[in-house]
Design an enzyme around this catalytic site. Sequence first.
Site, PDB file in Angstrom:
ATOM      1  CE  LYS A 139      -3.539  -2.521  -0.352  1.00 12.82           C
ATOM      2  NZ  LYS A 139      -4.403  -3.207   0.595  1.00 12.82           N
TER       3      LYS A 139
HETATM    4  C1  LIG Z   1      -5.357  -4.448   0.816  1.00 10.24           C
HETATM    5  C2  LIG Z   1      -6.838  -4.312   0.856  1.00 10.24           C
HETATM    6  C3  LIG Z   1      -7.591  -4.677   1.984  1.00 10.24           C
HETATM    7  C4  LIG Z   1      -7.009  -5.432   3.132  1.00 10.24           C
HETATM    8  O1  LIG Z   1      -6.003  -4.770   3.765  1.00 10.24           O
HETATM    9  P1  LIG Z   1      -5.161  -5.566   4.869  1.00 10.24           P
HETATM   10  O2  LIG Z   1      -4.475  -4.455   5.615  1.00 10.24           O
HETATM   11  O3  LIG Z   1      -4.225  -6.469   4.147  1.00 10.24           O
HETATM   12  O4  LIG Z   1      -6.129  -6.298   5.716  1.00 10.24           O
HETATM   13  C5  LIG Z   1      -8.936  -4.393   2.002  1.00 10.24           C
HETATM   14  N1  LIG Z   1      -9.543  -3.815   0.960  1.00 10.24           N
HETATM   15  C6  LIG Z   1      -8.868  -3.479  -0.158  1.00 10.24           C
HETATM   16  C7  LIG Z   1      -9.599  -2.814  -1.269  1.00 10.24           C
HETATM   17  C8  LIG Z   1      -7.503  -3.747  -0.245  1.00 10.24           C
HETATM   18  O5  LIG Z   1      -6.834  -3.469  -1.379  1.00 10.24           O
END
Ligand SMILES: *Cc1c(COP(=O)(O)O)cnc(C)c1O
Length: 385
Positions: free
Chosen positions: A184
């Site tokens: 992210k």
């Molecule tokens: C990455 C992601 C998540 C989950 O995030 P985590 O921190 O890995 O639990 C949820 N929704 C979307 C759209 C994502 O891309």
Amino acid sequence: MRKTFLPFSPPSISEEEIAAVVDTLRTDWITTGPKTREFETVFCEYIGAPSALALNSCTGALHVALAALGIGPGDEVITTPMTFVSTANVIHQVGATPILADVEPDTLNIDPIQVAARITPRTKALLPVHYGGHPADMAPLLALAKAHNLFVIEDAAHAMPATYEGQRIGTLGDFTAFSFYATKNLTTAEGGMLTANPDRIQDARLWSLHGMNRDAWKRYSAEGSWYYEVVVPGFKYNMTDIQASIGMVQLKRLESFQQRRREIVAQYNAAFSQMPEVQPPTARPNVEHAWHLYVLRLHLDRLTINRSQFIEELKERNIGTSVHFIPVHLHPFYRETCGWMPEDFPVAYGEYQRTISLPLHPRLSVEDVNDVIEAVQDVITHYRC
Ligand SMILES: *Cc1c(COP(=O)(O)O)cnc(C)c1O
């Protein structure tokens, strides 16, 4: 052709994050403690949100938000098929029913008109996702929520940082959940954050750590800090100070990351807008895009290969890519549990078949981006009709 493989999304970790982790490890406090509280405070200030809760993932943050709002069996939550599946899984996990509303063809965000058509007396909440970092169309969604007395929980895993009509994502809905997963825009390896008003954050905090009521410590202060009361059957989703120390350095670097992302997007857009076989992503004028993803769409009618083959061709040219996302309703669990067919959400299904996410991260050089553009052009030259 490029000599070495270009990975899709490696993290941007500097000596400063490494030093911050080492520093935390040398203290006597490595799990949730002062650094986690400090990260919550600086995050709040950055977003302009009233309150925040640091957690171990965005998935956990969404789960906590649903539980804290009392959403459970018999309730319906409307979300998008164009998301990572944890968005739907958490709805199922609290015992509620996920209801999907198809997406808008330009942004691939949940379509407010489709949402309106799916509201029933059982609907309790809307769960939009800011796909790729482009904010969902929040004004009509918030208006629907107000008219039907619904909660709004935003999946802002991609939207750090983004604005909608001048307002920061993280200040709009009842709860906003951010992700600090390794890929992210801001990472703590694994991690997440909820923003909301202070009352809601207090409820979420309770749910996030065993349902242990710390207020009990105050009430029973004479009994010492060993005393606690469990008032709800909570989860174990706390962030550690090791993660928070990475997050605080990443937050300081975020603006420079975003600047680099925007430059890369400009370089991609300039090239791909000249190629009739592909369609660059949309950015509506009323948003600031977080540019988490650069989702290129193929005009399949102008190519002799499909998306999967296009990805293989890019891989042979040493370019790593990904697909965001396999729509929720195509996964066997949801197909079988909810009886959804691929064509039930025709926009998500159709667009899924022509999307490719290209590398987009601050470590890409101008040459790397040129390599991606040249590889895409080369594949097109080989396989156009
Ligand atoms: C990455 C992601 C998540 C989950 O995030 P985590 O921190 O890995 O639990 C949820 N929704 C979307 C759209 C994502 O891309």
